[in-house]
Design a protein around this motif. Structure first.
Motif, mmCIF file in Angstrom:
data_model
loop_
_atom_site.group_PDB
_atom_site.id
_atom_site.type_symbol
_atom_site.label_atom_id
_atom_site.label_comp_id
_atom_site.label_asym_id
_atom_site.label_seq_id
_atom_site.Cartn_x
_atom_site.Cartn_y
_atom_site.Cartn_z
ATOM 1 N N SER A 91 0.812 -1.219 0.000
ATOM 2 C CA SER A 91 0.000 0.000 0.000
ATOM 3 C C SER A 91 0.845 1.269 0.000
ATOM 4 O O SER A 91 0.300 2.364 0.023
ATOM 5 C CB SER A 91 -0.932 0.014 1.217
ATOM 6 N N GLY A 92 2.157 1.127 0.043
ATOM 7 C CA GLY A 92 3.021 2.311 -0.026
ATOM 8 C C GLY A 92 3.241 2.987 1.312
ATOM 9 O O GLY A 92 3.731 4.110 1.355
ATOM 10 N N LEU A 93 2.872 2.342 2.420
ATOM 11 C CA LEU A 93 3.081 2.961 3.732
ATOM 12 C C LEU A 93 4.520 2.780 4.203
ATOM 13 O O LEU A 93 5.017 3.558 5.005
ATOM 14 C CB LEU A 93 2.110 2.383 4.769
ATOM 15 N N VAL A 94 5.167 1.715 3.728
ATOM 16 C CA VAL A 94 6.625 1.600 3.901
ATOM 17 C C VAL A 94 7.195 1.290 2.521
ATOM 18 O O VAL A 94 6.505 0.738 1.667
ATOM 19 C CB VAL A 94 7.051 0.491 4.896
ATOM 20 N N PRO A 100 3.155 7.005 -4.723
ATOM 21 C CA PRO A 100 2.668 7.441 -3.416
ATOM 22 C C PRO A 100 1.439 6.641 -2.971
ATOM 23 O O PRO A 100 0.633 6.199 -3.804
ATOM 24 C CB PRO A 100 2.284 8.905 -3.618
ATOM 25 N N ALA A 101 1.309 6.477 -1.649
ATOM 26 C CA ALA A 101 0.236 5.648 -1.092
ATOM 27 C C ALA A 101 -1.143 6.047 -1.629
ATOM 28 O O ALA A 101 -1.948 5.197 -1.994
ATOM 29 C CB ALA A 101 0.252 5.750 0.436
ATOM 30 N N HIS A 102 -1.403 7.355 -1.699
ATOM 31 C CA HIS A 102 -2.753 7.769 -2.102
ATOM 32 C C HIS A 102 -3.021 7.477 -3.572
ATOM 33 O O HIS A 102 -4.172 7.334 -3.981
ATOM 34 C CB HIS A 102 -2.989 9.236 -1.753
ATOM 35 N N LEU A 122 -5.987 -0.834 -5.741
ATOM 36 C CA LEU A 122 -5.472 -1.700 -4.689
ATOM 37 C C LEU A 122 -5.840 -1.068 -3.354
ATOM 38 O O LEU A 122 -5.432 0.046 -3.059
ATOM 39 C CB LEU A 122 -3.948 -1.804 -4.838
ATOM 40 N N SER A 123 -6.654 -1.761 -2.588
ATOM 41 C CA SER A 123 -7.189 -1.166 -1.367
ATOM 42 C C SER A 123 -6.897 -2.072 -0.193
ATOM 43 O O SER A 123 -6.876 -3.296 -0.334
ATOM 44 C CB SER A 123 -8.696 -0.967 -1.582
ATOM 45 N N GLN A 124 -6.655 -1.473 0.969
ATOM 46 C CA GLN A 124 -6.303 -2.282 2.134
ATOM 47 C C GLN A 124 -7.231 -2.020 3.310
ATOM 48 O O GLN A 124 -7.540 -0.875 3.631
ATOM 49 C CB GLN A 124 -4.856 -1.987 2.582
#
Lengths: 262, 294
Positions: free
Chosen positions: A49-52, A70-72, A79-81
């Protein structure tokens, strides 16, 4: 393949959380990542998800590199978490939480249609739309978190420990809904400590231990693998370096869950 | 009795101005857990720009207020981008020190002769001041203007936060940055928006303050800034209605202690409240969550 993860390394500061993790998910599959606490399951989802950011390796989603997006933006690509611990916005109402799930979308009619679909999966949320999310029960919050993740109309849904803290009855219900969501065309990547439940609904599984993929295959093979049997029956901890006592308690926990189910 | 009521009206006017500043403190704290100590100085810049607007530049008063709000919104966004964002993942004390640095920079930069100059300036009024009395209580049209502008801005803020997609995203980000990212919310741009909104409100407060109290200089923002900070803590830092409630109380405390105790003790009394709140109820009047250390 909708998702290919190739040899990613993820670090938190100087601590390496993932070592050369590789796996793949095909369109319309349910794939599960199982393994003890601290094995790197959540970190893997956070990286997707791009958080790390992985320090090395590649994440290819629908043929495109994801590890620098970027996460957003990742949500916009489908792709959704639904994160571990639900993470609903407690001060927002149920409806506002769902609206935030549709943040990347602008077509009002389509958002309304998604809302209806979420209410079909989770009828209880419909009765509570005006209520602050923080006033919901744990099970309802889990449903809200899943509904919220569906509002972006993902092609690939990442679920992190959807069974955590739920009663066995609710776990059954949540897993049935996951299967419904998958049948409706959404690919699912499921992270679970409740390995028995995850293996019951998944097509394929990867077993993580100490930040590495230690085993991969169809669920039938994984279920019959002596090492998994051992790990989840609690006799031996998973055959990987660094699986500390947490793995032992986890195995014990899933054994007691097994017994309740039997 | 009429005298007391008049003092209470004065306190209300000052409280309204404090509210516009306190909102920025509390919104910024809510979203990035930072006490933006430069916020009072943004209020000062707003006062100068607004006054220049309706005097030197000859703008109509409402337009001058709008220009001041716009300039400060941009200033707030730039400050966040340059002084706070690079420290987002640093220990919290680093951003706090950076905020104090920005505050000093704004004060001394604005004191330069080619900016606003170091001296007090007496502010001409943008409109004739008229007084009127209702049931023996005298009030001025300034009071009416302040009240109308503040209520309108509070209404606009309420609308933004609860009715718009952006406002809901601001509330979501203030609760959980990572969960907001997972919704596809661009957290950086929501933080920028928060600084813009908070700074614009402070600018409006600055212009109203200048019109009501008629003196401005580059260090104007320090005391109202600290009072508004106290107000935000009193109401519960991070809680929007708390900032307004705290500000209204601080306005009364200021005016009533100056009128009935001593104007020399006014600030001491105001800041005793800060100390008292931090000791007795650090979450503030409307706060229930765990106290956060600054």
């Amino acid at each position: 393949m909708i998702l290919e993860v190739r040899e990613i390394d993820v670090f938190y500061g100087s601590i390496q959380a993932l070592h050369q993790v590789s796996f793949e998910v095909a369109e319309r599959e349910i794939v599960t990542l199982i393994g003890p606490n601290g094995a790197g399951k959540s970190t893997t989802l956070r990286a997707l998800s791009g958080l790390v950011r992985p320090r090395s390796g590649r994440i290819i989603y629908q043929g495109r590199e994801l590890s620098r997006v970027p996460a957003h933006e990742i949500v916009r690509r489908g792709l959704s978490q639904c994160p571990e611990g639900r993470r609903v916005f407690v001060n927002l109402t149920v409806l506002e939480n769902l609206e935030m799930g549709a943040y990347t979308r602008s077509d009002r009619a389509e958002i309304a249609a998604s809302l209806e679909r979420v209410f079909r999966h989770f009828p209880r949320l419909k009765e509570r739309v005006r209520q602050a999310a923080g006033t919901l029960s744990g099970g309802e919050q889990q449903m809200l978190a899943m509904g919220r993740a569906l509002m972006s109309r993902p092609r690939l849904l990442l679920l992190d420990e959807p069974s955590m803290g739920l009663s066995p009855l609710l776990v059954e219900e949540v897993f049935a809904i996951i299967q419904d969501i998958n049948r409706a065309g959404t690919t699912v990547l499921l992270v679970e400590q409740n390995a028995a439940m995850a293996l019951a609904i998944a097509n394929r599984a990867y077993v993580l231990g100490a930040g590495r993929v230690v085993l991969a295959g169809a669920v039938a093979d994984i279920r019959d693998d002596p090492r998994v049997q051992a790990a989840y029956l609690g006799d031996v901890i998973l055959d990987a370096p660094g699986c500390g006592p947490a793995a032992g308690t986890d195995a014990a926990a899933s054994r007691s869950r097994e017994e309740t189910r039997a | 009795m009429a005298g007391v009521l008049e003092q209470i009206l004065n306190g209300l006017q000052l409280g309204f101005v404090y509210a516009l500043i306190a909102l920025g403190y509390t919104m910024v704290y809510g979203i990035i857990r930072l006490i933006n100590f430069a916020h009072g100085d943004i209020f000062m810049v707003g006062a100068f720009v607004g006054v220049l607007g309706y005097t030197v530049w000859g703008l109509p008063f409402p337009v001058a207020v709008g220009v001041a709000m716009l300039v400060c919104a941009v200033l707030g966004v730039i400050i966040e981008r340059l002084a706070y964002r690079p420290l987002r993942y640093a220990p919290r004390i680093a951003a706090l020190i950076s905020a104090i640095g920005v505050s000093l920079f704004l004060e001394y930069f604005c004191s330069l002769n080619f900016v606003f100059g170091p001296n007090y300036r007496v502010v001409p009024r943008p409109f004739e001041v008229t007084s009127f009395s209702v049931a023996g209580v005298t009030a001025s049209n300034i009071m009416v203007v302040v009240t109308v502008v503040v209520i309108a801005l509070l209404g606009a803020l309420q609308y933004l936060l609860f009715r718009t997609r952006t406002g809901k995203a601001m509330r979501a980000v203030s609760q959980d940055h990572d969960a907001a990212r997972l919704m596809g919310i661009n957290v950086d741009s929501v933080i920028s928006t928060t600084f813009a909104v908070g700074s614009a409100l402070a600018a409006a407060g600055g212009v109203l303050y200048a019109v009501a109290y008629r003196q401005i200089w580059p260090f104007l923002g320090i005391m109202p800034g600290l009072k508004a900070f106290t107000a935000a803590v009193l109401g519960g830092i991070g809680i929007v209605p708390g900032a307004v409630l705290g500000a209204l109380i601080m306005g009364q405390v200021d005016v009533l202690s100056a009128a009935y105790v001593s104007s020399q003790f006014r600030d001491a009394i105001g800041f005793s409240i800060l100390i008292l709140v931090l000791l007795v109820r650090p979450t503030g009047l409307l706060g229930s969550r765990q106290p956060e250390k600054v």
